[in-house]
Design a protein around this motif. Structure first.
Motif, PDB file in Angstrom:
ATOM      1  N   ALA A 196      39.316 -16.804 -15.552  1.00  0.00           N
ATOM      2  CA  ALA A 196      38.944 -16.329 -16.890  1.00  0.00           C
ATOM      3  C   ALA A 196      37.773 -17.134 -17.440  1.00  0.00           C
ATOM      4  CB  ALA A 196      40.145 -16.412 -17.846  1.00  0.00           C
ATOM      5  N   VAL A 197      37.806 -18.452 -17.237  1.00  0.00           N
ATOM      6  CA  VAL A 197      36.705 -19.300 -17.710  1.00  0.00           C
ATOM      7  C   VAL A 197      35.429 -18.990 -16.925  1.00  0.00           C
ATOM      8  CG1 VAL A 197      35.860 -21.681 -17.870  1.00  0.00           C
ATOM      9  CG2 VAL A 197      38.197 -21.136 -18.566  1.00  0.00           C
ATOM     10  N   ALA A 198      35.549 -18.834 -15.614  1.00  0.00           N
ATOM     11  CA  ALA A 198      34.368 -18.524 -14.791  1.00  0.00           C
ATOM     12  C   ALA A 198      33.749 -17.194 -15.226  1.00  0.00           C
ATOM     13  CB  ALA A 198      34.751 -18.473 -13.318  1.00  0.00           C
ATOM     14  N   ASP A 199      34.588 -16.195 -15.482  1.00  0.00           N
ATOM     15  CA  ASP A 199      34.075 -14.900 -15.942  1.00  0.00           C
ATOM     16  C   ASP A 199      33.392 -15.033 -17.299  1.00  0.00           C
ATOM     17  OD1 ASP A 199      35.093 -13.773 -13.656  1.00  0.00           O
ATOM     18  OD2 ASP A 199      36.831 -12.847 -14.651  1.00  0.00           O
ATOM     19  N   SER A 200      33.977 -15.829 -18.179  1.00  0.00           N
ATOM     20  CA  SER A 200      33.397 -16.043 -19.507  1.00  0.00           C
ATOM     21  C   SER A 200      32.038 -16.730 -19.412  1.00  0.00           C
ATOM     22  CB  SER A 200      34.348 -16.889 -20.360  1.00  0.00           C
ATOM     23  OG  SER A 200      33.749 -17.262 -21.567  1.00  0.00           O
ATOM     24  N   LEU A 201      31.941 -17.718 -18.547  1.00  0.00           N
ATOM     25  CA  LEU A 201      30.665 -18.428 -18.370  1.00  0.00           C
ATOM     26  C   LEU A 201      29.604 -17.509 -17.770  1.00  0.00           C
ATOM     27  CD1 LEU A 201      31.975 -21.893 -17.105  1.00  0.00           C
ATOM     28  CD2 LEU A 201      31.056 -21.336 -19.369  1.00  0.00           C
ATOM     29  N   ARG A 202      30.007 -16.654 -16.839  1.00  0.00           N
ATOM     30  CA  ARG A 202      29.051 -15.697 -16.261  1.00  0.00           C
ATOM     31  C   ARG A 202      28.549 -14.719 -17.324  1.00  0.00           C
ATOM     32  NH1 ARG A 202      31.969 -16.274 -11.382  1.00  0.00           N
ATOM     33  NH2 ARG A 202      33.599 -14.838 -12.005  1.00  0.00           N
ATOM     34  N   ARG A 203      29.471 -14.218 -18.152  1.00  0.00           N
ATOM     35  CA  ARG A 203      29.060 -13.300 -19.227  1.00  0.00           C
ATOM     36  C   ARG A 203      28.117 -13.994 -20.207  1.00  0.00           C
ATOM     37  NH1 ARG A 203      34.494 -11.803 -19.044  1.00  0.00           N
ATOM     38  NH2 ARG A 203      34.966 -13.116 -20.833  1.00  0.00           N
ATOM     39  N   ALA A 204      28.431 -15.230 -20.560  1.00  0.00           N
ATOM     40  CA  ALA A 204      27.596 -15.972 -21.516  1.00  0.00           C
ATOM     41  C   ALA A 204      26.211 -16.252 -20.939  1.00  0.00           C
ATOM     42  CB  ALA A 204      28.274 -17.278 -21.917  1.00  0.00           C
ATOM     43  N   ALA A 205      26.147 -16.521 -19.650  1.00  0.00           N
ATOM     44  CA  ALA A 205      24.854 -16.806 -19.025  1.00  0.00           C
ATOM     45  C   ALA A 205      23.970 -15.563 -18.978  1.00  0.00           C
ATOM     46  CB  ALA A 205      25.064 -17.350 -17.610  1.00  0.00           C
ATOM     47  N   ALA A 206      24.589 -14.402 -18.899  1.00  0.00           N
ATOM     48  CA  ALA A 206      23.823 -13.159 -18.821  1.00  0.00           C
ATOM     49  C   ALA A 206      23.371 -12.673 -20.195  1.00  0.00           C
ATOM     50  CB  ALA A 206      24.657 -12.074 -18.151  1.00  0.00           C
ATOM     51  N   ARG A 207      23.970 -13.216 -21.239  1.00  0.00           N
ATOM     52  CA  ARG A 207      23.670 -12.777 -22.600  1.00  0.00           C
ATOM     53  C   ARG A 207      22.653 -13.729 -23.242  1.00  0.00           C
ATOM     54  NH1 ARG A 207      28.538 -13.787 -25.376  1.00  0.00           N
ATOM     55  NH2 ARG A 207      29.429 -12.620 -23.675  1.00  0.00           N
ATOM     56  N   PRO A 208      21.572 -13.209 -23.807  1.00  0.00           N
ATOM     57  CA  PRO A 208      20.608 -14.099 -24.462  1.00  0.00           C
ATOM     58  C   PRO A 208      21.206 -14.680 -25.744  1.00  0.00           C
ATOM     59  CG  PRO A 208      19.984 -11.815 -24.791  1.00  0.00           C
ATOM     60  CD  PRO A 208      21.166 -11.813 -23.859  1.00  0.00           C
ATOM     61  N   ARG A 209      20.815 -15.900 -26.044  1.00  0.00           N
ATOM     62  CA  ARG A 209      21.291 -16.554 -27.264  1.00  0.00           C
ATOM     63  C   ARG A 209      20.166 -16.582 -28.280  1.00  0.00           C
ATOM     64  NH1 ARG A 209      25.648 -20.963 -26.089  1.00  0.00           N
ATOM     65  NH2 ARG A 209      26.591 -20.024 -24.261  1.00  0.00           N
ATOM     66  N   ILE A 210      20.492 -16.184 -29.479  1.00  0.00           N
ATOM     67  CA  ILE A 210      19.500 -16.146 -30.543  1.00  0.00           C
ATOM     68  C   ILE A 210      19.939 -17.115 -31.629  1.00  0.00           C
ATOM     69  CG2 ILE A 210      18.420 -14.713 -32.301  1.00  0.00           C
ATOM     70  CD1 ILE A 210      18.979 -12.323 -30.409  1.00  0.00           C
ATOM     71  N   ALA A 211      19.032 -17.969 -32.042  1.00  0.00           N
ATOM     72  CA  ALA A 211      19.322 -18.910 -33.122  1.00  0.00           C
ATOM     73  C   ALA A 211      18.239 -18.758 -34.173  1.00  0.00           C
ATOM     74  CB  ALA A 211      19.351 -20.340 -32.598  1.00  0.00           C
ATOM     75  N   ASP A 212      18.669 -18.589 -35.424  1.00  0.00           N
ATOM     76  CA  ASP A 212      17.677 -18.434 -36.478  1.00  0.00           C
ATOM     77  C   ASP A 212      17.318 -19.765 -37.125  1.00  0.00           C
ATOM     78  OD1 ASP A 212      20.101 -18.797 -37.664  1.00  0.00           O
ATOM     79  OD2 ASP A 212      19.876 -17.212 -39.158  1.00  0.00           O
ATOM     80  N   ALA A 213      17.919 -20.863 -36.651  1.00  0.00           N
ATOM     81  CA  ALA A 213      17.579 -22.186 -37.178  1.00  0.00           C
ATOM     82  C   ALA A 213      16.327 -22.688 -36.469  1.00  0.00           C
ATOM     83  CB  ALA A 213      18.731 -23.155 -36.953  1.00  0.00           C
ATOM     84  N   VAL A 214      15.519 -23.453 -37.195  1.00  0.00           N
ATOM     85  CA  VAL A 214      14.295 -23.991 -36.603  1.00  0.00           C
ATOM     86  C   VAL A 214      14.661 -24.918 -35.453  1.00  0.00           C
ATOM     87  CG1 VAL A 214      12.253 -25.394 -37.057  1.00  0.00           C
ATOM     88  CG2 VAL A 214      13.068 -23.784 -38.781  1.00  0.00           C
ATOM     89  N   ASP A 215      15.602 -25.806 -35.688  1.00  0.00           N
ATOM     90  CA  ASP A 215      16.058 -26.724 -34.651  1.00  0.00           C
ATOM     91  C   ASP A 215      17.528 -26.434 -34.392  1.00  0.00           C
ATOM     92  OD1 ASP A 215      16.549 -28.761 -32.899  1.00  0.00           O
ATOM     93  OD2 ASP A 215      16.099 -30.384 -34.293  1.00  0.00           O
ATOM     94  N   TRP A 216      17.817 -25.485 -33.519  1.00  0.00           N
ATOM     95  CA  TRP A 216      19.179 -25.033 -33.299  1.00  0.00           C
ATOM     96  C   TRP A 216      20.075 -26.128 -32.754  1.00  0.00           C
ATOM     97  CZ3 TRP A 216      21.214 -25.363 -28.478  1.00  0.00           C
ATOM     98  CH2 TRP A 216      20.306 -25.488 -27.417  1.00  0.00           C
ATOM     99  N   ARG A 217      19.546 -27.041 -31.952  1.00  0.00           N
ATOM    100  CA  ARG A 217      20.367 -28.107 -31.368  1.00  0.00           C
ATOM    101  C   ARG A 217      20.900 -29.038 -32.462  1.00  0.00           C
ATOM    102  NH1 ARG A 217      20.090 -29.923 -25.836  1.00  0.00           N
ATOM    103  NH2 ARG A 217      18.354 -28.500 -25.759  1.00  0.00           N
ATOM    104  N   THR A 218      20.030 -29.440 -33.395  1.00  0.00           N
ATOM    105  CA  THR A 218      20.460 -30.295 -34.493  1.00  0.00           C
ATOM    106  C   THR A 218      21.447 -29.556 -35.385  1.00  0.00           C
ATOM    107  OG1 THR A 218      18.344 -31.446 -34.440  1.00  0.00           O
ATOM    108  CG2 THR A 218      19.665 -31.692 -36.438  1.00  0.00           C
TER     109      THR A 218
END
Length: 195
Positions: A94-116
């Motif tokens: 289940a975790v492996a499938d979740s990680l595969r799905r997340a890797a295939a999906r682009p991540r969008i962040a509207d913050a200037v510095d998303w990591r911070t």
């Protein structure tokens, strides 16, 4: 924070035997046995998927997905291994499938510095939070094989034999990996305390 203290070996063996019996009874159609089965192993699955996914936010969803998959395929469970071992293998997929799905999906962040922004959103000041972060950092220094053997035996609480069956390697290999992981972690802790 999720507790990482495993139960004693005797308690674990008793829970394993009960959970396996409940899984077999649930397979036969007993809804009360299915409830007991889920309650007995929920904490172990939650700890395991939290570590594997590295994401405390989705751990509960992954745990629910694991049990949904398990209950859907309960008709195939024959009790040759403990219900805990069977369930943890489902959790791993289940975790492996979740990680595969997340890797295939682009991540969008509207913050200037998303990591911070992400780091600032993490909980702080919780009892044991800093220790938990330090432990995760130390575990990341281990090789994947040693880390998984260490987590399965020392955190999840599987016996060396169960971990060997789960990992598909000899018991001696699991013992060796855990021993070496302990040695590495012990050295890192001594070095950190010396600073």
């Amino acid at each position: 924070m999720i507790s990482v203290l495993p139960a004693s070996r005797a308690d674990r063996a008793s829970v394993d035997a009960s959970a396996t019996a409940w899984a077999l009874a649930a397979r036969a159609g007993d809804p009360e046995a299915a409830d007991h089965f889920v309650r007995a192993l929920h904490g172990d699955v939650l700890r395991y998927v939290t570590h594997l996914s590295g994401d405390h936010q989705t751990a509960h969803d992954l745990t629910q997905d694991t049990f949904a998959r398990a209950l859907g395929s309960l008709h195939r469970f024959e009790g040759r291994a403990s219900a805990r071992t069977w369930l943890l293998s489902i959790a791993r997929r289940a975790v492996a499938d979740s990680l595969r799905r997340a890797a295939a999906r682009p991540r969008i962040a509207d913050a200037v510095d998303w990591r911070t922004a992400h780091e600032c959103a993490q909980p702080r000041g919780l009892p044991g939070f800093d220790d938990g972060v330090a432990l995760l950092d130390l575990l990341e220094t281990l090789s994947e094989e040693r880390r998984e053997a260490f987590l399965l035996t020392q955190v999840v609480g599987l016996s060396y034999e169960e971990a060997a069956g789960f990992l598909g390697c000899p018991v001696g290999t699991v013992r060796s990996r855990v021993s070496r992981a302990r040695a590495v972690l012990g050295g890192l802790l001594r070095d950190a305390e010396a600073l």
